[in-house]
Every structure is written in structure tokens, then in C-alpha cells.
Design an enzyme around this catalytic site. Structure first.
Site, PDB file in Angstrom:
ATOM      1  N   ARG A  96       0.833  -1.188   0.000  1.00  0.00           N
ATOM      2  CA  ARG A  96       0.000   0.000   0.000  1.00  0.00           C
ATOM      3  C   ARG A  96       0.869   1.240   0.000  1.00  0.00           C
ATOM      4  O   ARG A  96       2.020   1.209   0.435  1.00  0.00           O
ATOM      5  CB  ARG A  96      -0.843   0.016   1.281  1.00  0.00           C
ATOM      6  CG  ARG A  96      -2.258  -0.451   1.062  1.00  0.00           C
ATOM      7  CD  ARG A  96      -2.937  -0.615   2.380  1.00  0.00           C
ATOM      8  NE  ARG A  96      -3.417   0.629   2.969  1.00  0.00           N
ATOM      9  CZ  ARG A  96      -4.388   1.382   2.481  1.00  0.00           C
ATOM     10  NH1 ARG A  96      -4.976   1.049   1.360  1.00  0.00           N
ATOM     11  NH2 ARG A  96      -4.796   2.456   3.090  1.00  0.00           N
ATOM     12  N   THR A 111      -5.926  -0.753  -5.051  1.00  0.00           N
ATOM     13  CA  THR A 111      -6.698   0.491  -5.037  1.00  0.00           C
ATOM     14  C   THR A 111      -5.885   1.726  -5.400  1.00  0.00           C
ATOM     15  O   THR A 111      -4.651   1.725  -5.286  1.00  0.00           O
ATOM     16  CB  THR A 111      -7.315   0.698  -3.628  1.00  0.00           C
ATOM     17  OG1 THR A 111      -8.302   1.722  -3.688  1.00  0.00           O
ATOM     18  CG2 THR A 111      -6.266   1.071  -2.603  1.00  0.00           C
ATOM     19  N   GLU A 127      -4.605   8.205  -1.505  1.00  0.00           N
ATOM     20  CA  GLU A 127      -4.640   7.275  -0.377  1.00  0.00           C
ATOM     21  C   GLU A 127      -4.520   7.961   0.980  1.00  0.00           C
ATOM     22  O   GLU A 127      -5.001   7.441   1.981  1.00  0.00           O
ATOM     23  CB  GLU A 127      -3.505   6.258  -0.532  1.00  0.00           C
ATOM     24  CG  GLU A 127      -3.826   4.898   0.029  1.00  0.00           C
ATOM     25  CD  GLU A 127      -4.971   4.224  -0.697  1.00  0.00           C
ATOM     26  OE1 GLU A 127      -4.936   4.147  -1.934  1.00  0.00           O
ATOM     27  OE2 GLU A 127      -5.918   3.795  -0.023  1.00  0.00           O
ATOM     28  N   THR A 173     -11.800   0.973  -5.172  1.00  0.00           N
ATOM     29  CA  THR A 173     -11.010  -0.261  -5.036  1.00  0.00           C
ATOM     30  C   THR A 173     -11.485  -1.441  -5.911  1.00  0.00           C
ATOM     31  O   THR A 173     -12.581  -1.433  -6.450  1.00  0.00           O
ATOM     32  CB  THR A 173     -10.944  -0.690  -3.546  1.00  0.00           C
ATOM     33  OG1 THR A 173     -10.543   0.426  -2.774  1.00  0.00           O
ATOM     34  CG2 THR A 173     -10.028  -1.827  -3.269  1.00  0.00           C
ATOM     35  N   SER A 180      -6.511   0.810   6.568  1.00  0.00           N
ATOM     36  CA  SER A 180      -7.300   0.391   5.415  1.00  0.00           C
ATOM     37  C   SER A 180      -8.408  -0.561   5.812  1.00  0.00           C
ATOM     38  O   SER A 180      -8.307  -1.256   6.820  1.00  0.00           O
ATOM     39  CB  SER A 180      -6.377  -0.308   4.414  1.00  0.00           C
ATOM     40  OG  SER A 180      -7.124  -0.806   3.334  1.00  0.00           O
ATOM     41  N   SER A 181      -9.454  -0.596   5.008  1.00  0.00           N
ATOM     42  CA  SER A 181     -10.497  -1.617   5.181  1.00  0.00           C
ATOM     43  C   SER A 181     -10.173  -2.853   4.353  1.00  0.00           C
ATOM     44  O   SER A 181     -10.837  -3.884   4.491  1.00  0.00           O
ATOM     45  CB  SER A 181     -11.845  -1.073   4.716  1.00  0.00           C
ATOM     46  OG  SER A 181     -12.211   0.043   5.466  1.00  0.00           O
TER      47      SER A 181
END
Ligand SMILES: *[C@@H]1O[C@H](CO)[C@@H](O)[C@H](O)[C@H]1NC(C)=O
Ligand SMILES: *[C@@H]1O[C@H](CO)[C@@H](O)[C@H](O)[C@H]1NC(C)=O
Ligand SMILES: *[C@@H]1O[C@H](CO)[C@@H](O)[C@H](O)[C@H]1NC(C)=O
Length: 558
Positions: free
Chosen positions: A109, A402, A423, A384, A442-443
Site C-alpha cells: 500500500r 486500489t 490514499e 477499489t 485500510s479496510s
């Protein structure tokens, strides 16, 4: 006429018998080989957001590629077919299970750049809106991550994974139906037409493209061609990176070449939690896996059976689900980057004693105020993509990728054709701080489940704030409520937003809604059910792959 001699007759009979036996054997073998019900696959499958990208992933597998090769190829394709969802200007989390059962998480990420707007979080939206602008750009990790997983698990040459997408980006594709619809959503249309994205997504009149138009990304095709030839370094230390930094600077952003050069992929063991007879492998914080595990841990203890959806029990089941979602909302702040924060901030979410204690706080006859769940209202997000892949060798990949919100922060780099992420807005409504190098919470929760009997489920979802409940509901439906994977994913969602208001997806049972309101739940006004779950399961040697129809997806396999 020559008479057949007895020995000849004997020979013919023998030949005939051999032929007959062979035919029967071939027939039985073909039965065994196609012993999987129609619609399922024997060897391997890919569930991406779109049929085109699932097929590209499948073709890579059929050419001898591994599940990781297939996932990379499918994601590269997705960056062209669903450019609003992800791209090489973003980041991903891959959960990978090898044949021996070891599960690793590759987290690439985005991170906070060295230089950033220190009061950025004051600009966080308090109600839902798309956050635009270069100040939200995190350091993209996508290609460094592909490089790392490909090095470890790839079977085909790196360049081969880019070929199909370069062709699509250069030659163009008819406007994908889902993208065409999204572009005409009022807020997205505005977002695109007022931004540099219009260069690739608008017609000559600066109006977003429509059905029937051809979608092309010629600059991105050039960029991908260079990366295919030269590797990820072309992006992280070469010309592509320099061009990208120049464009970001021109858009007012802070990213430096140094940020790209110092980006590092994090490789760690997955966390594993027990869900009855099933073990679930989740990505650790700052991914959303622990929150998903907490949610499902609460639901597991009720306990649920297919009868839990009969008559009024259905209201109870969804009431419990909503209560679990409210407690999960209250725990969102426990998810943060362990390198920069208390390393144990999310451990309690997978602790059975804590989960049992919280379950004890769920009443069957009422709901409570936000303070009961420790919920501090914030705003929700969307965006995403997810791809699930299972290959012939038993390698399983669950990958969520994403650029954060729809088209990120609407920053397009004209020199490289890359759409940048936004982000850093993932810090909004979570912690109060951010530091250089930190990953936003993050989810995203790409997970892999394995049952005691050897069954596998590779699953994950997209949709920003909706990810946790969408994936939790699909897994709950599948594991405990007796639904097959397709129905488990298709079932209308109830989404508890970050104000703890309850939002019902279109098609949700009306009489259950009435029952839930009677228990005190308040309706929200969330309009964007962009929750999408893609999964691949293997049970008794047969593979079923489901791409969510909400995004008009279609899986592929063989
Ligand atoms: C651009 O707008 C003009 C005038 O409204 C219209 O005639 C033309 O068809 C439009 N072109 C495209 C490509 O939409
Ligand atoms: C809604 O749920 C109730 C209670 O379980 C059930 O009796 C009813 O048939 C459901 N309605 C539909 C349209 O499925
Ligand atoms: C709800 O249930 C709790 C115990 O589970 C009980 O103490 C309470 O009186 C009930 N409230 C109502 C309004 O029925």
C-alpha cells in the site's frame, strides 16, 4: 470367397474386445475428468471485476503462469477496464497461500511521502465527498509489489504479464458498460470533467465518454511497455518516475524521486483466526483483516444455521449483524500502521475473550446510542478492486488493489498516462496523525479460508467503507447460512455507516427492515452501494469462481 479360419475369428474377437474395453475406459476417464458440475472448473480460475480481465488472468494461467502471474495480469487489465478502481499509481495487499499451506501477506500500500502538508487532516471531509487534489497522493507501491510477488511466485516472464493490457490500452476497447455508467454518475462526471483526467476520459467537447465510445490509454501503453522491458526500476528510479514526479509537481504535489526510490514492500506472515471448522488467514494491520475477523468472530457465537433466516429469526440474525457492525465501527481506530504506532493496537480484535465480552454486550431486543459502541461519527469512502485466483498447483492469491477513491484524487499524469491515488485520505476519521513513511489504515481485507476437510475459499471485496460488512456478510452466508458462493455474494447488503445509521441495499427484505426499525435502528441515506465481492472456492476437487454481478463481473477458469 475366402473362408475365415477359426484362429482369425478368434483374433478379431480379441481385437474387438480390446477396442471395447479401451472405449469404455476413455468414456469413464472423461466422466471423471468432467466430474465437476457445469459452471465449475477442474483446474484453475480467476474472479476479477470484469469478464475481460478474468479471461486475461485465465489465459495467463493456461500459458503456464502461476496464480500470482494471473493476478498481476488481471490487475493490470483492470487498470484499463476499471481505471476508477486501481492502477499502477496506487497500492495493493496480496494474501498468498502456497500448496504447503503457508500464508504470506505482501503489503505494498502507499505510504506518506517525506514531505507532506502537515495540517492535511484538517481538510478531511466530514460528510461523504470525493477528496481531490495532489496533496492526498501517497507513494505508489503497486509495481514494486508486483515485482516482489513475481520474483517469489512467478512462472512466466514479467513482460508477458503486461502484453495483453498494453494491447488494450493502445488499441482501445469499447467503453466498458460499468465504467460508462460510473462516468455518468453526477459526482463522478463533475470530478472527471473538471480535472486532467478529461484528457483520456472525455470527448472533444470535454464531456465524459459514453457507451459506444472507444476508451484508449496511449500514454499508459507506452509506460507499460517500458516497464515490461525494463522492470519496476523504470518507475522507481528511472525515466517514468522522473516524468511522474514532474507531473505531480506541476499539479502542486510533494512527491520526490527519493520517495519512489525508498519505497519498500512489506512481507509478513498472515494472521490466522479460527471460525469454527474453518481457519481464516487475514492480512495484519494496517489492513482491515482484524476488523473483519472481529466482525465474524462476533457472528460465529450466536450461533448461526440455515434456519437463522427463517421467519422472524431473520430479523434477529440481521439485528445481530448490525450490532456487530456497530461494534466494528467503534473499533476502526484500532487499525493503524504497527511500525508507527502501538504494535499491539489491533491484537484484541482477534482475541476470543474480548470478542466474547463484546458479544455479551449485544442485546436481542434493542440497539444503543453511538457512545455504547465508542463510535465517533466520520465520513465513508468508496473505491477499489479485488481479484481472487487459484491455480493448478494449488497456489491461491487473494489481492485487493486500489487508488483509494473513484479515480483517486482525479490527478492524471499526462507524461506517463498514470492516474494517481488519493490514499492519504484514508487517515481521515481514523487516527489524528500521519508521519513520513507511514501506511494509512485500510479496510482492505483479502483473505483465504480453509476448512478442515481441505476446502478453500479465496475471497475479498472492494467498496471502501463497505468492504468489511460486504465481505463479512458473504462469508457468513457461505459458512453458516447454507448459501452457495454465488448467492452468498448476491444477497442484498445491510451497511452500517460510520454514523451507525443503517442502510439497506436495493432488494433487502421489506418486512425485515420494519422489524429492524422496531428494534431502534435508524435509517441512513447512503446512496452508493458499490460493494463488490469476488471469490473462488475449491471443494472436493471442483472450483467455483464468482465475480460480483453488482460490477457486472464475470469469472473465468478451465
Ligand atoms: C459536441 O457538441 C456539439 C454541439 O453540441 C455536437 O453537435 C457534437 O456532436 C458533440 N460532439 C461529440 C463528440 O459529442
Ligand atoms: C421477508 O422475510 C420474511 C421473514 O423471514 C419472510 O416471511 C418473507 O417471505 C420475506 N419476503 C421476501 C419477499 O422474501
Ligand atoms: C431487553 O433484554 C434485557 C436482557 O437481555 C432485559 O433486561 C430488558 O428488560 C429487555 N428490555 C425490553 C425493553 O424488553
Amino acid at each position: 470367397m475366402a473362408k475365415y479360419k477359426p484362429w482369425m475369428v478368434c483374433c478379431f474377437t480379441l481385437l474387438f474386445l480390446i477396442c471395447a474395453v479401451t472405449l469404455v475406459c476413455v468414456f469413464i476417464a472423461s466422466l471423471v475428468d468432467s466430474g465437476c458440475p457445469s459452471g465449475s472448473f477442474k483446474h484453475a480460475a480467476v474472479s476479477a471485476d470484469s469478464q475481460r480481465c478474468s479471461e486475461i488472468g485465465r489465459n495467463i494461467l493456461q500459458q503456464g503462469g502461476s496464480a500470482v502471474d494471473g493476478a498481476i495480469a488481471a490487475l493490470l487489465c483492470t487498470s484499463v477496464v476499471n481505471p476508477q478502481s486501481m492502477g499502477i499509481g496506487g497500492g495493493s495487499i496480496f494474501t498468498i497461500r502456497n500448496k504447503a499451506g503457508n500464508v504470506k501477506v505482501y503489503n505494498f500500500r502507499e505510504t506518506v511521502p517525506q514531505s507532506f502538508k502537515t495540517d492535511l487532516l484538517n481538510d478531511c471531509p466530514t460528510t461523504f465527498r470525493l477528496t481531490t487534489g495532489s496533496q492526498w497522493i501517497g507513494v505508489p507501491g503497486e509495481l514494486r509489489g508486483y515485482e516482489a510477488v513475481h520474483k517469489q511466485y512467478g512462472k512466466l516472464p514479467w513482460a508477458k504479464l503486461f502484453e495483453p493490457t498494453i494491447r488494450l490500452a493502445r488499441g482501445g476497447i469499447p467503453m466498458p458498460q460499468y465504467l460508462g455508467n460510473i462516468l455518468h454518475f453526477h459526482i463522478v462526471k463533475d470530478h472527471v470533467e473538471k480535472s486532467s483526467l478529461c484528457e483520456v476520459l472525455c470527448n472533444k467537447n470535454r464531456t465524459v465518454l459514453s457507451k459506444g465510445d472507444i476508451l484508449k490509454f496511449p500514454k499508459l501503453a507506452e509506460t507499460m511497455e517500458i516497464i515490461a522491458k525494463q522492470g519496476a526500476d523504470a518507475f522507481y528510479s528511472g525515466k517514468i518516475g522522473q516524468d511522474l514526479i514532474q507531473d505531480i509537481k506541476a499539479a502542486g504535489g510533494n512527491l520526490k524521486m527519493e520517495d519512489l526510490k525508498s519505497f519498500q514492500v512489506r512481507v509478513e506472515d498472515a494472521w490466522t483466526v479460527s471460525l469454527g471448522n474453518t481457519r481464516m488467514h487475514i492480512p495484519p494491520p494496517p489492513a482491515g483483516g482484524a476488523l473483519l475477523a472481529f466482525f465474524l468472530g462476533l457472528m460465529k457465537g450466536f450461533p448461526l444455521t440455515p434456519n437463522s433466516l427463517d421467519g422472524d429469526q431473520k430479523i434477529q440474525t440481521y439485528h445481530h449483524f448490525i450490532e456487530a457492525a456497530k461494534f466494528a465501527n467503534g473499533q476502526r481506530r484500532s487499525i493503524c500502521d504497527p511500525v508507527f504506532n502501538n504494535r499491539k493496537s489491533a491484537d484484541h480484535l482477534i482475541d476470543p475473550a474480548f470478542i466474547d465480552r463484546i458479544r455479551g454486550m449485544i442485546f436481542s431486543n434493542r440497539t444503543h446510542d453511538n457512545s455504547y459502541y465508542n463510535v465517533k461519527p466520520s465520513s465513508d469512502q468508496v473505491g477499489t478492486t479485488h481479484v481472487s485466483v487459484l491455480d493448478e498447483d494449488g497456489l491461491a492469491v487473494s489481492a485487493t488493489s486500489t487508488i483509494n477513491q473513484i479515480f483517486g484524487g482525479a490527478i492524471y499524469s499526462p507524461r506517463t498516462g498514470i492516474i494517481l491515488n488519493n490514499e492519504l485520505s484514508d487517515f481521515c476519521g481514523r487516527g489524528g496523525t500521519m508521519r513520513a513513511g507511514e501506511q494509512p489504515p485500510s479496510s482492505m481485507s483479502p483473505v483465504i479460508l480453509e476448512s478442515k476437510s481441505g476446502g478453500l475459499l479465496v475471497i475479498g471485496g472492494s467498496g471502501g467503507s463497505l468492504i468489511t460488512s460486504a465481505v463479512a456478510m458473504s462469508i457468513m452466508n457461505y459458512l453458516w447460512l447454507g448459501m452457495n458462493l454465488k448467492d452468498a455474494i448476491a444477497e442484498p447488503l445491510v451497511f452500517v455507516d460510520s454514523r451507525n445509521n443503517v442502510n439497506f441495499e436495493h432488494g433487502f427484505n421489506e418486512s425485515v427492515k420494519v422489524g429492524l426499525r422496531a428494534l431502534g435502528h435508524k435509517d441512513g441515506d447512503w446512496p452508493y452501494f458499490l460493494n463488490v465481492v469476488n471469490g473462488v472456492e475449491k471443494e472436493n476437487g471442483c472450483i467455483v469462481a464468482v465475480s460480483d454481478s453488482r460490477k457486472m463481473g464475470m469469472s473465468a477458469g478451465y
